[in-house]
Scaffold this motif. Structure first.
Motif, mmCIF file in Angstrom:
data_model
loop_
_atom_site.group_PDB
_atom_site.id
_atom_site.type_symbol
_atom_site.label_atom_id
_atom_site.label_comp_id
_atom_site.label_asym_id
_atom_site.label_seq_id
_atom_site.Cartn_x
_atom_site.Cartn_y
_atom_site.Cartn_z
ATOM 1 N N PRO A 172 41.658 50.275 31.425
ATOM 2 C CA PRO A 172 40.484 50.394 32.304
ATOM 3 C C PRO A 172 39.727 49.058 32.346
ATOM 4 O O PRO A 172 39.509 48.430 31.311
ATOM 5 C CB PRO A 172 39.645 51.480 31.618
ATOM 6 C CG PRO A 172 40.637 52.292 30.836
ATOM 7 C CD PRO A 172 41.700 51.323 30.397
ATOM 8 N N ARG A 173 39.354 48.646 33.569
ATOM 9 C CA ARG A 173 38.731 47.329 33.747
ATOM 10 C C ARG A 173 37.505 47.143 32.863
ATOM 11 O O ARG A 173 37.238 46.064 32.346
ATOM 12 C CB ARG A 173 38.326 47.116 35.220
ATOM 13 C CG ARG A 173 39.504 46.924 36.158
ATOM 14 C CD ARG A 173 40.158 45.557 35.934
ATOM 15 N NE ARG A 173 41.583 45.594 36.246
ATOM 16 C CZ ARG A 173 42.104 45.383 37.437
ATOM 17 N NH1 ARG A 173 41.307 45.123 38.449
ATOM 18 N NH2 ARG A 173 43.406 45.427 37.616
ATOM 19 N N GLU A 174 36.734 48.222 32.696
ATOM 20 C CA GLU A 174 35.484 48.053 31.932
ATOM 21 C C GLU A 174 35.762 47.775 30.449
ATOM 22 O O GLU A 174 34.924 47.205 29.758
ATOM 23 C CB GLU A 174 34.532 49.240 32.123
ATOM 24 C CG GLU A 174 35.019 50.574 31.616
ATOM 25 C CD GLU A 174 35.879 51.323 32.644
ATOM 26 O OE1 GLU A 174 36.295 50.732 33.661
ATOM 27 O OE2 GLU A 174 36.136 52.522 32.402
ATOM 28 N N MET A 175 36.954 48.144 29.983
ATOM 29 C CA MET A 175 37.268 47.846 28.572
ATOM 30 C C MET A 175 37.464 46.351 28.372
ATOM 31 O O MET A 175 36.934 45.747 27.434
ATOM 32 C CB MET A 175 38.519 48.605 28.123
ATOM 33 C CG MET A 175 38.295 50.102 28.031
ATOM 34 S SD MET A 175 39.717 50.968 27.320
ATOM 35 C CE MET A 175 39.409 50.758 25.572
ATOM 36 N N ASN A 176 38.237 45.716 29.273
ATOM 37 C CA ASN A 176 38.445 44.277 29.152
ATOM 38 C C ASN A 176 37.159 43.505 29.464
ATOM 39 O O ASN A 176 36.890 42.464 28.854
ATOM 40 C CB ASN A 176 39.597 43.820 30.047
ATOM 41 C CG ASN A 176 40.934 44.437 29.627
ATOM 42 O OD1 ASN A 176 41.123 44.766 28.450
ATOM 43 N ND2 ASN A 176 41.835 44.612 30.565
ATOM 44 N N ALA A 177 36.350 44.040 30.380
ATOM 45 C CA ALA A 177 35.051 43.407 30.670
ATOM 46 C C ALA A 177 34.179 43.432 29.408
ATOM 47 O O ALA A 177 33.511 42.448 29.067
ATOM 48 C CB ALA A 177 34.348 44.135 31.818
ATOM 49 N N ALA A 178 34.207 44.557 28.695
ATOM 50 C CA ALA A 178 33.416 44.673 27.461
ATOM 51 C C ALA A 178 33.883 43.643 26.432
ATOM 52 O O ALA A 178 33.073 43.018 25.741
ATOM 53 C CB ALA A 178 33.534 46.090 26.890
ATOM 54 N N ARG A 228 39.922 40.869 37.698
ATOM 55 C CA ARG A 228 41.121 41.125 38.515
ATOM 56 C C ARG A 228 42.339 41.482 37.665
ATOM 57 O O ARG A 228 43.416 41.738 38.193
ATOM 58 C CB ARG A 228 41.439 39.882 39.359
ATOM 59 C CG ARG A 228 40.424 39.627 40.482
ATOM 60 C CD ARG A 228 40.960 38.599 41.483
ATOM 61 N NE ARG A 228 41.071 37.282 40.892
ATOM 62 C CZ ARG A 228 40.150 36.307 41.020
ATOM 63 N NH1 ARG A 228 39.070 36.529 41.726
ATOM 64 N NH2 ARG A 228 40.317 35.149 40.435
ATOM 65 N N GLY A 229 42.184 41.474 36.349
ATOM 66 C CA GLY A 229 43.301 41.833 35.469
ATOM 67 C C GLY A 229 44.424 40.812 35.467
ATOM 68 O O GLY A 229 45.594 41.162 35.313
#
Ligand SMILES: [Zn+2]
Length: 449
Positions: A172-178, A228-229
């Motif tokens: 999930p994008r928010e995990m890598n953002a965190a 953007r992963g």
């Protein structure tokens, strides 16, 4: 990729406990091979949750079977569990029935549970990382909710860490953002260490400093790539998070990775802060704490400490009793207040100690100010970087209103014994004017009356 290889080699050399670190696309397929290289003849036990098992765990499990040494388990948890005592005990009892070395496939919570449960059973462990969500993979110690408050339990880091960039790109994008916010926070952690060093409270360990702040800017340079992963940006993020964990192993302390910005996050954890039905992620809280701490550092940078009246500041320093009374007012007299009293006592300086700290910080100010000016990321740039990575940049986005953020500056100063900018500003009597500025009409968070 040569810079990455070089940094990885460096990181491996520096690790006390982690002997193998692999960061690459498809790393999950190398789990059985890496395990055999480190634990020849031993049995693996796969630990995952239902989601991480689908994301990578099944392939890891199958990999052991294909390599001719089938793993036991899997020990499977439901998704979205919390890292708490009861889960550690649950995992311990599951592992007691399954001899072998745990191979956990997951991120923060699963890694922390396995780190502590394995340690209690006297076993090493290995992790296959499924998200770049925080820096705790390679850190010494597990962060577990114990009797209602998050505590760090001493236990060794994993012997091997495999970070699969394909799996992480699908997290999930928010995990890598965190994770990006948790990494950007190291800029504040470093600035606080500069202050602690300048005040003679905690000297900088040059080797550990270089591990983190030498390559730091290259790790955080592509926030939009995180959103953007993109594997190259994620690779640098993972490398930064893992290296920071190794720096903590090396220092046997979280000082290299955690300053005032983490104290905001810990405070909100201890207050059991919930937003939209759940606790905001560690990284998102740390990200807001980073912006708050950078704003305070900028306020300090604008002052001339050489002109400061040290005698006057020492004369106005409250007694321990007055501080304890104040803690009762701002944090209450329950378990949170009691913990804060314990921490505030541990760092309370006598008047002589205070005089020496302030004299040292003020006399050395031209040099430390120049160093801080070179070191600090401007708060405005940090906000843009966090936004580009997909992180919240306003406290309201994680359910903290401005009045609460303002109160948090003082509250956060009491809850950990680590010396940070929060302590220096209080000891210099500069916290109140800084709050006026930060929350005034020209500040970062203007509060309308
Ligand atoms: Zn953190």
């Amino acid at each position: 990729m040569s810079g990455l290889d070089e940094a990885l080699n460096h990181a491996e050399i520096c690790a006390r406990e982690t002997r193998r670190l692999v960061i690459e696309a498809g790393a999950r397929h190398r789990a059985a091979e890496a395990f055999a290289g480190l634990f020849a003849g031993e049995q693996a036990v796969v630990v995952a949750d239902e989601r991480t098992f689908e994301a990578a765990g099944r392939e890891v499990f199958e990999g052991f079977r294909r390599a001719g040494r089938p793993a036991s388990g899997p020990v499977l948890f439901p998704p979205d569990i919390v890292a708490e005592d009861a889960r550690v005990l649950e995992l311990q009892s599951a592992l007691e029935g399954l001899p072998g070395i745990p191979v956990v496939v997951g991120s923060g919570t699963l890694n922390d549970l396995t780190k502590l449960a394995s340690h209690r059973l006297g076993r090493p462990y290995m992790v296959v990382a499924t998200a770049a969500s925080m820096d705790g993979y390679t850190a010494f110690g597990a962060s577990i909710l114990h009797e209602g408050s998050k505590q760090t339990f001493a236990c060794p880091a994993p012997v091997a860490v495999l970070a699969d960039l394909d799996v992480i790109a699908r997290a999930p994008r928010e995990m890598n953002a965190a994770g990006y916010a948790d990494l950007l926070a190291k800029n504040v952690a470093g600035a606080d260490w500069i202050l602690a060093d300048a005040a003679g409270v905690e000297p900088i360990d040059g080797r550990v400093w270089e591990m983190v702040h030498g390559p730091f800017r290259s790790w955080v340079e592509s926030p939009a790539g995180i959103a953007r992963g993109e594997p190259p940006a994620l690779g640098r993020l993972v490398l930064g998070l893992m290296t920071t964990g190794l720096a903590m192993q090396e220092a046997r302390s979280s000082r290299p990775a955690s300053g005032a910005e983490h104290q905001f996050s810990h405070l909100w954890d201890m207050q059991h802060h919930i937003h939209g039905g759940s606790a905001p992620s560690h990284g998102f809280k740390v990200g807001i704490g980073t912006l708050a701490s950078l704003a305070l550092h900028e306020d300090l940078l604008g002052r001339d400490l050489q002109d400061l009246d040290v005698d006057r500041a020492v004369g106005r320093w409250p007694t321990l009793g007055q501080i304890e009374e104040r803690i009762g007012v701002v944090l209450g007299t329950g378990s949170l207040g009691a913990k804060a009293v314990e921490e505030a006592r541990a760092k309370y300086p006598t008047r002589e100690q205070l005089r020496s700290q302030l004299a040292s910080a003020c006399n050395g100010w031209p040099a430390s100010r120049a160093r801080l000016a070179r070191h600090l990321i401007p708060a405005r740039d940090a906000r843009d970087m966090l936004r580009a990575a997909g992180c919240p940049t306003e406290p309201e986005q994680i359910g903290i209103d401005r009045d609460r953020l303002r109160a948090s500056f003082e509250q956060a100063s009491y809850i950990r014994r680590r010396f940070t900018i929060l302590d220096l500003m209080q000891r210099l009597n500069l916290m109140a004017p800084a709050m006026e500025r930060l929350f005034g009409p020209e500040g970062a968070w203007p509060v309308q009356d």
